[in-house]
Write a protein that holds these residues in place. Structure first.
Motif, PDB file in Angstrom:
ATOM      1  N   ASN A   3      29.884  38.748  33.517  1.00 22.33           N
ATOM      2  CA  ASN A   3      30.901  37.361  33.181  1.00 22.33           C
ATOM      3  C   ASN A   3      32.023  38.294  32.520  1.00 22.33           C
ATOM      4  O   ASN A   3      32.956  38.344  31.967  1.00 22.33           O
ATOM      5  CB  ASN A   3      30.490  35.940  32.897  1.00 22.33           C
ATOM      6  CG  ASN A   3      31.996  35.432  33.000  1.00 22.33           C
ATOM      7  OD1 ASN A   3      32.903  35.420  33.554  1.00 22.33           O
ATOM      8  ND2 ASN A   3      31.760  34.386  32.076  1.00 22.33           N
ATOM      9  N   ALA A   4      31.264  38.707  30.895  1.00 20.42           N
ATOM     10  CA  ALA A   4      31.738  39.467  30.423  1.00 20.42           C
ATOM     11  C   ALA A   4      32.318  41.139  30.682  1.00 20.42           C
ATOM     12  O   ALA A   4      33.372  41.095  30.025  1.00 20.42           O
ATOM     13  CB  ALA A   4      31.296  39.370  28.976  1.00 20.42           C
ATOM     14  N   TYR A   7      35.351  40.308  32.283  1.00 24.08           N
ATOM     15  CA  TYR A   7      35.966  39.644  32.230  1.00 24.08           C
ATOM     16  C   TYR A   7      37.334  40.403  31.650  1.00 24.08           C
ATOM     17  O   TYR A   7      38.894  41.197  31.426  1.00 24.08           O
ATOM     18  CB  TYR A   7      36.012  38.136  31.267  1.00 24.08           C
ATOM     19  CG  TYR A   7      37.297  37.687  30.483  1.00 24.08           C
ATOM     20  CD1 TYR A   7      38.018  36.621  31.183  1.00 24.08           C
ATOM     21  CD2 TYR A   7      38.072  38.147  29.212  1.00 24.08           C
ATOM     22  CE1 TYR A   7      39.019  35.684  30.642  1.00 24.08           C
ATOM     23  CE2 TYR A   7      39.309  37.569  28.425  1.00 24.08           C
ATOM     24  CZ  TYR A   7      39.574  36.578  29.927  1.00 24.08           C
ATOM     25  OH  TYR A   7      40.736  35.997  29.030  1.00 24.08           O
ATOM     26  N   GLY A   8      36.220  41.633  30.352  1.00 23.77           N
ATOM     27  CA  GLY A   8      37.195  42.588  29.978  1.00 23.77           C
ATOM     28  C   GLY A   8      37.526  43.351  30.755  1.00 23.77           C
ATOM     29  O   GLY A   8      38.799  43.706  31.058  1.00 23.77           O
ATOM     30  N   LEU A   9      37.375  44.045  32.136  1.00 28.59           N
ATOM     31  CA  LEU A   9      38.182  44.545  32.878  1.00 28.59           C
ATOM     32  C   LEU A   9      39.109  44.013  33.386  1.00 28.59           C
ATOM     33  O   LEU A   9      40.022  44.168  33.660  1.00 28.59           O
ATOM     34  CB  LEU A   9      37.349  45.045  33.641  1.00 28.59           C
ATOM     35  CG  LEU A   9      36.010  45.981  34.344  1.00 28.59           C
ATOM     36  CD1 LEU A   9      34.678  45.811  34.932  1.00 28.59           C
ATOM     37  CD2 LEU A   9      36.401  47.143  33.404  1.00 28.59           C
ATOM     38  N   MET A  30      39.148  33.297  34.209  1.00 25.13           N
ATOM     39  CA  MET A  30      37.883  32.805  34.430  1.00 25.13           C
ATOM     40  C   MET A  30      37.489  31.981  35.717  1.00 25.13           C
ATOM     41  O   MET A  30      36.375  32.179  36.114  1.00 25.13           O
ATOM     42  CB  MET A  30      37.971  31.423  33.705  1.00 25.13           C
ATOM     43  CG  MET A  30      37.827  32.448  31.931  1.00 25.13           C
ATOM     44  SD  MET A  30      37.033  33.024  31.256  1.00 25.13           S
ATOM     45  CE  MET A  30      34.713  32.059  30.672  1.00 25.13           C
ATOM     46  N   ALA A  31      38.130  32.086  36.714  1.00 20.65           N
ATOM     47  CA  ALA A  31      37.933  31.346  38.330  1.00 20.65           C
ATOM     48  C   ALA A  31      37.828  32.763  38.627  1.00 20.65           C
ATOM     49  O   ALA A  31      36.615  32.627  39.563  1.00 20.65           O
ATOM     50  CB  ALA A  31      39.387  30.818  38.139  1.00 20.65           C
ATOM     51  N   VAL A  36      33.230  35.527  40.958  1.00 22.63           N
ATOM     52  CA  VAL A  36      32.657  36.755  41.804  1.00 22.63           C
ATOM     53  C   VAL A  36      30.978  36.396  41.158  1.00 22.63           C
ATOM     54  O   VAL A  36      30.276  36.997  41.631  1.00 22.63           O
ATOM     55  CB  VAL A  36      32.925  38.252  40.811  1.00 22.63           C
ATOM     56  CG1 VAL A  36      32.003  39.512  40.563  1.00 22.63           C
ATOM     57  CG2 VAL A  36      34.441  38.418  41.470  1.00 22.63           C
ATOM     58  N   VAL A  37      30.706  36.049  40.206  1.00 21.11           N
ATOM     59  CA  VAL A  37      29.503  35.542  39.633  1.00 21.11           C
ATOM     60  C   VAL A  37      28.581  35.239  40.433  1.00 21.11           C
ATOM     61  O   VAL A  37      27.512  34.984  40.814  1.00 21.11           O
ATOM     62  CB  VAL A  37      29.421  34.867  38.141  1.00 21.11           C
ATOM     63  CG1 VAL A  37      28.328  33.853  37.781  1.00 21.11           C
ATOM     64  CG2 VAL A  37      30.028  36.357  37.249  1.00 21.11           C
ATOM     65  N   CYS A  38      28.974  33.687  41.540  1.00 25.38           N
ATOM     66  CA  CYS A  38      28.914  33.024  42.117  1.00 25.38           C
ATOM     67  C   CYS A  38      28.108  33.626  43.438  1.00 25.38           C
ATOM     68  O   CYS A  38      27.452  33.699  44.001  1.00 25.38           O
ATOM     69  CB  CYS A  38      29.734  31.551  42.351  1.00 25.38           C
ATOM     70  SG  CYS A  38      29.157  30.503  40.960  1.00 25.38           S
TER      71      CYS A  38
END
Length: 96
Positions: A3-4, A7-9, A30-31, A36-38
């Motif tokens: 996630n970090a 988000y940075g990308l 964040m959504a 993507v993480v899910c």
């Protein structure tokens, strides 16, 4: 970690080159990260599931019987809410 990095990308790498990157707000990024993480977690679970389920340890030494005053304590919680709410509302509406 995913996630970090993601988000940075989305925040700094996309801002450098894509025309719509300036219009992506914080919650939208964040959504996108959440989706993507899910999807990543679902794909990893489908590709390599656990061999056996995880067994969580149990502590049988703790006494979990409720106290005799539990019914009285639960009954007092809703009665204290209006008082607390009135005090809060009065303190926020009074001039200082």
């Amino acid at each position: 970690m995913l996630n970090a990095v993601l988000y940075g990308l989305l925040k700094w790498w996309l801002d450098a080159g894509l025309w719509f990157a300036d219009s992506i707000s914080f919650l939208d990024r964040m959504a996108i990260c959440l989706i993507v993480v899910c999807a990543y977690c679902a794909a990893m679970t489908a590709l390599k599931p656990l061999q056996e389920p995880v067994v969580l340890p149990e502590n049988k030494d703790i006494d979990l019987t409720p106290s005799p005053n539990e019914a009285v304590e639960k009954a007092n919680i809703p009665s204290s809410f209006p008082t607390t709410e009135c005090v809060f509302l009065m303190s926020t509406t009074l001039p200082r």
